[in-house]
Scaffold this motif. Structure first.
Motif, PDB file in Angstrom:
ATOM      1  N   PHE A 177      -9.565  -1.994  10.955  1.00 25.78           N
ATOM      2  CA  PHE A 177      -8.388  -2.242  11.790  1.00 25.78           C
ATOM      3  C   PHE A 177      -7.914  -0.954  12.452  1.00 25.78           C
ATOM      4  O   PHE A 177      -7.529  -0.953  13.635  1.00 25.78           O
ATOM      5  CB  PHE A 177      -7.259  -2.846  10.952  1.00 25.78           C
ATOM      6  N   ALA A 178      -7.923   0.138  11.693  1.00 28.80           N
ATOM      7  CA  ALA A 178      -7.488   1.420  12.259  1.00 28.80           C
ATOM      8  C   ALA A 178      -8.407   1.847  13.400  1.00 28.80           C
ATOM      9  O   ALA A 178      -7.952   2.366  14.424  1.00 28.80           O
ATOM     10  CB  ALA A 178      -7.461   2.481  11.165  1.00 28.80           C
ATOM     11  N   ARG A 179      -9.704   1.617  13.237  1.00 28.77           N
ATOM     12  CA  ARG A 179     -10.659   1.981  14.297  1.00 28.77           C
ATOM     13  C   ARG A 179     -10.436   1.142  15.548  1.00 28.77           C
ATOM     14  O   ARG A 179     -10.559   1.642  16.672  1.00 28.77           O
ATOM     15  CB  ARG A 179     -12.083   1.786  13.770  1.00 28.77           C
ATOM     16  N   LEU A 180     -10.062  -0.117  15.355  1.00 27.59           N
ATOM     17  CA  LEU A 180      -9.930  -1.014  16.498  1.00 27.59           C
ATOM     18  C   LEU A 180      -8.582  -0.897  17.210  1.00 27.59           C
ATOM     19  O   LEU A 180      -8.510  -0.967  18.438  1.00 27.59           O
ATOM     20  CB  LEU A 180     -10.124  -2.470  16.036  1.00 27.59           C
ATOM     21  N   PHE A 181      -7.501  -0.706  16.448  1.00 29.79           N
ATOM     22  CA  PHE A 181      -6.169  -0.881  17.021  1.00 29.79           C
ATOM     23  C   PHE A 181      -5.355   0.399  17.184  1.00 29.79           C
ATOM     24  O   PHE A 181      -4.460   0.434  18.034  1.00 29.79           O
ATOM     25  CB  PHE A 181      -5.370  -1.875  16.182  1.00 29.79           C
ATOM     26  N   LEU A 182      -5.581   1.385  16.373  1.00 25.53           N
ATOM     27  CA  LEU A 182      -4.784   2.607  16.503  1.00 25.53           C
ATOM     28  C   LEU A 182      -5.162   3.358  17.773  1.00 25.53           C
ATOM     29  O   LEU A 182      -6.315   3.300  18.206  1.00 25.53           O
ATOM     30  CB  LEU A 182      -4.990   3.493  15.264  1.00 25.53           C
ATOM     31  N   PRO A 183      -4.217   4.032  18.390  1.00 26.12           N
ATOM     32  CA  PRO A 183      -2.859   4.328  17.899  1.00 26.12           C
ATOM     33  C   PRO A 183      -1.752   3.457  18.485  1.00 26.12           C
ATOM     34  O   PRO A 183      -0.586   3.714  18.201  1.00 26.12           O
ATOM     35  CB  PRO A 183      -2.660   5.774  18.347  1.00 26.12           C
ATOM     36  N   HIS A 184      -2.059   2.429  19.271  1.00 25.82           N
ATOM     37  CA  HIS A 184      -1.003   1.755  20.027  1.00 25.82           C
ATOM     38  C   HIS A 184      -0.776   0.303  19.627  1.00 25.82           C
ATOM     39  O   HIS A 184       0.311  -0.224  19.852  1.00 25.82           O
ATOM     40  CB  HIS A 184      -1.315   1.807  21.531  1.00 25.82           C
ATOM     41  N   ILE A 185      -1.780  -0.378  19.065  1.00 30.11           N
ATOM     42  CA  ILE A 185      -1.678  -1.813  18.800  1.00 30.11           C
ATOM     43  C   ILE A 185      -1.409  -2.048  17.309  1.00 30.11           C
ATOM     44  O   ILE A 185      -2.168  -1.573  16.449  1.00 30.11           O
ATOM     45  CB  ILE A 185      -2.959  -2.548  19.239  1.00 30.11           C
ATOM     46  N   ASN A 186      -0.346  -2.782  17.009  1.00 30.77           N
ATOM     47  CA  ASN A 186      -0.014  -3.155  15.629  1.00 30.77           C
ATOM     48  C   ASN A 186      -0.023  -1.936  14.708  1.00 30.77           C
ATOM     49  O   ASN A 186      -0.540  -1.980  13.591  1.00 30.77           O
ATOM     50  CB  ASN A 186      -1.000  -4.219  15.121  1.00 30.77           C
ATOM     51  N   ARG A 187       0.554  -0.875  15.189  1.00 32.22           N
ATOM     52  CA  ARG A 187       0.431   0.425  14.535  1.00 32.22           C
ATOM     53  C   ARG A 187       1.013   0.435  13.120  1.00 32.22           C
ATOM     54  O   ARG A 187       0.372   0.925  12.181  1.00 32.22           O
ATOM     55  CB  ARG A 187       1.116   1.479  15.396  1.00 32.22           C
ATOM     56  N   ASP A 188       2.221  -0.082  12.936  1.00 36.60           N
ATOM     57  CA  ASP A 188       2.896   0.003  11.631  1.00 36.60           C
ATOM     58  C   ASP A 188       2.102  -0.706  10.529  1.00 36.60           C
ATOM     59  O   ASP A 188       1.914  -0.173   9.440  1.00 36.60           O
ATOM     60  CB  ASP A 188       4.302  -0.599  11.730  1.00 36.60           C
ATOM     61  N   PHE A 189       1.642  -1.924  10.838  1.00 39.76           N
ATOM     62  CA  PHE A 189       0.899  -2.671   9.824  1.00 39.76           C
ATOM     63  C   PHE A 189      -0.420  -1.998   9.483  1.00 39.76           C
ATOM     64  O   PHE A 189      -0.797  -1.901   8.312  1.00 39.76           O
ATOM     65  CB  PHE A 189       0.637  -4.104  10.301  1.00 39.76           C
ATOM     66  N   VAL A 190      -1.133  -1.534  10.490  1.00 39.17           N
ATOM     67  CA  VAL A 190      -2.443  -0.927  10.256  1.00 39.17           C
ATOM     68  C   VAL A 190      -2.314   0.329   9.390  1.00 39.17           C
ATOM     69  O   VAL A 190      -3.100   0.550   8.461  1.00 39.17           O
ATOM     70  CB  VAL A 190      -3.144  -0.612  11.589  1.00 39.17           C
ATOM     71  N   ILE A 191      -1.317   1.144   9.668  1.00 40.35           N
ATOM     72  CA  ILE A 191      -1.128   2.358   8.869  1.00 40.35           C
ATOM     73  C   ILE A 191      -0.764   2.004   7.433  1.00 40.35           C
ATOM     74  O   ILE A 191      -1.298   2.574   6.473  1.00 40.35           O
ATOM     75  CB  ILE A 191      -0.051   3.255   9.511  1.00 40.35           C
ATOM     76  N   PHE A 192       0.154   1.046   7.258  1.00 38.01           N
ATOM     77  CA  PHE A 192       0.552   0.676   5.894  1.00 38.01           C
ATOM     78  C   PHE A 192      -0.610   0.030   5.136  1.00 38.01           C
ATOM     79  O   PHE A 192      -0.718   0.197   3.908  1.00 38.01           O
ATOM     80  CB  PHE A 192       1.739  -0.279   5.933  1.00 38.01           C
ATOM     81  N   ALA A 193      -1.467  -0.714   5.845  1.00 35.17           N
ATOM     82  CA  ALA A 193      -2.587  -1.378   5.169  1.00 35.17           C
ATOM     83  C   ALA A 193      -3.533  -0.388   4.513  1.00 35.17           C
ATOM     84  O   ALA A 193      -4.291  -0.756   3.603  1.00 35.17           O
ATOM     85  CB  ALA A 193      -3.351  -2.255   6.162  1.00 35.17           C
ATOM     86  N   LEU A 194      -3.525   0.858   4.949  1.00 37.81           N
ATOM     87  CA  LEU A 194      -4.373   1.877   4.327  1.00 37.81           C
ATOM     88  C   LEU A 194      -3.781   2.433   3.033  1.00 37.81           C
ATOM     89  O   LEU A 194      -4.510   3.028   2.235  1.00 37.81           O
ATOM     90  CB  LEU A 194      -4.599   3.035   5.309  1.00 37.81           C
ATOM     91  N   ILE A 195      -2.477   2.229   2.823  1.00 38.99           N
ATOM     92  CA  ILE A 195      -1.807   2.878   1.689  1.00 38.99           C
ATOM     93  C   ILE A 195      -2.120   2.224   0.347  1.00 38.99           C
ATOM     94  O   ILE A 195      -2.517   2.918  -0.602  1.00 38.99           O
ATOM     95  CB  ILE A 195      -0.289   2.936   1.937  1.00 38.99           C
ATOM     96  N   PRO A 196      -1.958   0.886   0.175  1.00 44.08           N
ATOM     97  CA  PRO A 196      -2.202   0.314  -1.151  1.00 44.08           C
ATOM     98  C   PRO A 196      -3.608   0.534  -1.695  1.00 44.08           C
ATOM     99  O   PRO A 196      -3.752   0.953  -2.853  1.00 44.08           O
ATOM    100  CB  PRO A 196      -1.900  -1.179  -0.943  1.00 44.08           C
ATOM    101  N   PRO A 197      -4.682   0.310  -0.924  1.00 46.18           N
ATOM    102  CA  PRO A 197      -6.008   0.579  -1.500  1.00 46.18           C
ATOM    103  C   PRO A 197      -6.234   2.048  -1.796  1.00 46.18           C
ATOM    104  O   PRO A 197      -6.856   2.393  -2.817  1.00 46.18           O
ATOM    105  CB  PRO A 197      -6.973   0.057  -0.430  1.00 46.18           C
ATOM    106  N   SER A 198      -5.740   2.931  -0.937  1.00 43.05           N
ATOM    107  CA  SER A 198      -5.888   4.368  -1.201  1.00 43.05           C
ATOM    108  C   SER A 198      -5.110   4.771  -2.450  1.00 43.05           C
ATOM    109  O   SER A 198      -5.604   5.547  -3.284  1.00 43.05           O
ATOM    110  CB  SER A 198      -5.394   5.178   0.003  1.00 43.05           C
TER     111      SER A 198
END
Length: 225
Positions: A30-51
């Motif tokens: 998702f980060a590769r596809l959407f960052l830095p402008h599309i659905n930014r908040d969700f994509v960044i947070f989605a990296l936190i729990p698994p990490s």
């Protein structure tokens, strides 16, 4: 005494690690596809729990104490709860198979059906991991509290491998329940020494030691061999 607990703990943690790695892979995509402008908040947070989960397992390897693991289980469980709820809010009750449109990305577009399936998998795995960490939390609190009741008053800060599974006593399988150091004195009378009781066995008899009531002096019975 602790073999079953160590085995079940290893199975549970390996399962959680693999599921977290799967979510991390989806979030990275998702980060590769959407960052830095599309659905930014969700994509960044989605990296936190698994990490955070993978980091927590690395931390647990170094500090395997019930008090440490319970704290990490609570924090990581809350993160997975948040990700599961946010994923449900983003994708909602959308059915994926009838979608025929394209989902815009930072550098083009992808199939909306593919994006929908990935979001559904992320949501499902997030809820699964939340439930797993709730179980981890409850089981660990229960087993540690039972170990304290059994006399291991520092069980919360001892190595976690000394916890016993349900129906087992805490402590290593080779750990003696009653010390064997002899003491001088009359036959059949327990003597306290450094918090433990020692019994001198009568010749030709077997010793049966039963725990005392409410932590009192143990009852010693000599049986003819």
């Amino acid at each position: 005494m602790t073999v079953m607990f160590v085995t079940m703990r290893r199975i549970g943690y390996i399962t959680a690690f693999l599921l977290s790695a799967a979510v991390l892979g989806l979030s990275a995509n998702f980060a590769r596809l959407f960052l830095p402008h599309i659905n930014r908040d969700f994509v960044i947070f989605a990296l936190i729990p698994p990490s955070a989960t993978i980091f927590a397992f690395l931390w647990i390897i170094q500090f395997s104490q019930p008090i440490v693991e319970v704290t990490l289980h609570f924090i990581v469980g809350v993160l997975w709860l948040a990700l599961g709820a946010w994923s449900a809010d983003v994708i909602g009750y959308q059915q994926c198979y009838p979608l025929q449109t394209q989902q815009p990305t930072a550098k083009g577009s992808i199939s909306s059906r593919s994006y929908c399936y990935q979001m559904k998998v992320t949501e499902a795995l997030s809820w699964t991991l939340f439930v797993l960490f709730v179980f981890f939390f409850i089981i660990l609190v229960t087993l540690t509290s039972r170990a304290v009741i059994c006399g291991r008053y520092y069980a919360w800060r001892e190595h976690i491998s000394q916890l016993g599974w349900f129906g087992e006593f805490p402590g290593y399988p080779t750990e003696a329940i009653y010390p064997r150091t002899p003491m001088y004195g009359g036959y059949g009378q327990p003597y306290p020494m450094m918090g433990a009781y020692h019994v001198q066995q009568m010749p030709g008899h077997s010793v049966v030691v039963q725990p005392g009531v409410n932590g009192g002096q143990p009852m010693v019975t000599h049986m003819p061999a």
